[in-house]
Write an enzyme that holds these catalytic residues in place. Structure first.
Site, short mmCIF file in Angstrom:
data_model
loop_
_atom_site.label_atom_id
_atom_site.label_comp_id
_atom_site.label_asym_id
_atom_site.label_seq_id
_atom_site.Cartn_x
_atom_site.Cartn_y
_atom_site.Cartn_z
N ASP A 87 15.04 -8.68 -21.54
CA ASP A 87 14.29 -9.54 -20.78
C ASP A 87 12.90 -8.72 -20.84
O ASP A 87 12.59 -7.45 -21.14
CB ASP A 87 14.73 -9.55 -19.43
CG ASP A 87 14.95 -8.23 -18.80
OD1 ASP A 87 14.18 -8.02 -18.18
OD2 ASP A 87 15.95 -7.68 -18.78
N ASP A 115 11.23 -7.89 -17.67
CA ASP A 115 11.42 -7.53 -16.38
C ASP A 115 10.63 -8.61 -15.63
O ASP A 115 10.84 -9.76 -15.70
CB ASP A 115 10.87 -6.13 -16.15
CG ASP A 115 11.08 -5.52 -14.85
OD1 ASP A 115 12.20 -5.72 -14.30
OD2 ASP A 115 10.52 -4.75 -14.17
#
Ligand code: ADE
Length: 273
Positions: A214, A216
């Site tokens: 991802d 974040d």
């Protein structure tokens, strides 16, 4: 040549590798408590390997509750000379995309309440005080092997990167995520510290395959990290991680590690006062 044994610490999502090496399961206890899971022992490419699940077989141990000392000590007790780990992480850089791999070379410690030394001065701890050098926490030779393995498997990887390890279990705030970027961190996770520190303290070569799941929460044009997305990306990439580790072990088997093993032991023993 000194016999080598590779410990593999599987992070979130990496149970699959057991398929390759399950020969015997060992339930160990250490002076620091019990490791997160039994040790799954066996051979890959003729090399002795031991698998440990960092978060437990049922993934029920959160990062702050992982007994990192017991995990690393258990791998030492069974004679591991190398440790290769996977760690799910968020990216703090545009060019490091979900699905990529980062071969970590540095860390920033943003943990708050973990036992990060075997020499803690408490009953049962190792005697003395250990000031382990940490300029280069990750073993350069094992890092090179992970890079070669990524190339062989056509995996998109980054040759280096700084991990910031947070305490968790919560994810970061927007302000924290921006701060970590300003500090120069490349990726964010919850487990590299103190794992790599303890491996160094006990003289085991350690390298990490950071699996990017991802962005974040610093990026304004995509959704902030959440568990569902992390698991989705990990599931897609487990096979790739298993392949990279398997090839890495094949490459480790071809090399003479005597000098490296000796050097790691020397650094750890001379660090203790
Ligand atoms: N593990 C996977 N993604 C993460 C993130 N964004 N922060 C901390 N740990 C993570």
């Amino acid at each position: 040549m000194v016999a080598i044994k590779v410990g593999i610490i599987g992070g979130t999502g990496l149970k699959d590798i057991e398929l390759f090496i399950m020969e015997e399961e060992q339930q160990l206890s250490t002076p620091f408590g019990d490791p997160s899971s039994p040790l799954t022992c066996g051979k890959m490419h003729g090399i002795d390997c031991v698998l440990l699940s960092r978060h437990g077989k049922k993934h029920n141990i959160m990062p702050s509750c992982v007994n990192f000392r017991a995990n690393i000590y258990a791998l030492k007790m069974v004679g591991c000379t190398h440790i290769i780990v996977t760690t799910a992480c968020g990216s703090l850089r545009e060019e490091i995309k979900p699905g990529h791999v980062v071969i970590l070379d540095q860390f920033i410690d943003f943990t708050k309440s973990r036992k990060s030394t075997f020499y803690g001065g408490q009953p049962g701890d190792l005697p003395g005080v250990c000031h382990i050098p940490m300029q280069k926490p990750f073993n350069e030779e094992v890092r090179k092997i992970l890079m070669e393995s990524c190339k062989e498997n056509n995996v998109h990887f980054h040759e280096k990167g700084t991990a910031i390890t947070i305490e968790g279990p919560r994810f970061s705030t927007y302000a924290e995520s921006q701060l970590f970027r300003q500090w120069g961190a490349s990726i964010i996770n919850m487990t590299t510290v103190p794992e790599v520190v303890l491996a160094n303290e006990i003289g085991i070569m350690y390298a990490a395959l950071a699996l990017v799941t991802d962005y974040d929460c610093w990026k304004n044009d995509c959704e902030a990290v959440n568990v569902e997305d992390v698991m989705k990306t990990l599931t897609k990439n487990v096979r790739m991680a298993v392949n990279v580790i398997s090839t890495a072990i094949k490459l480790i088997a071809k090399k003479d590690w005597d000098n490296e093993i000796e050097a790691a032991k020397k650094v750890s023993s001379t660090a203790v006062m």
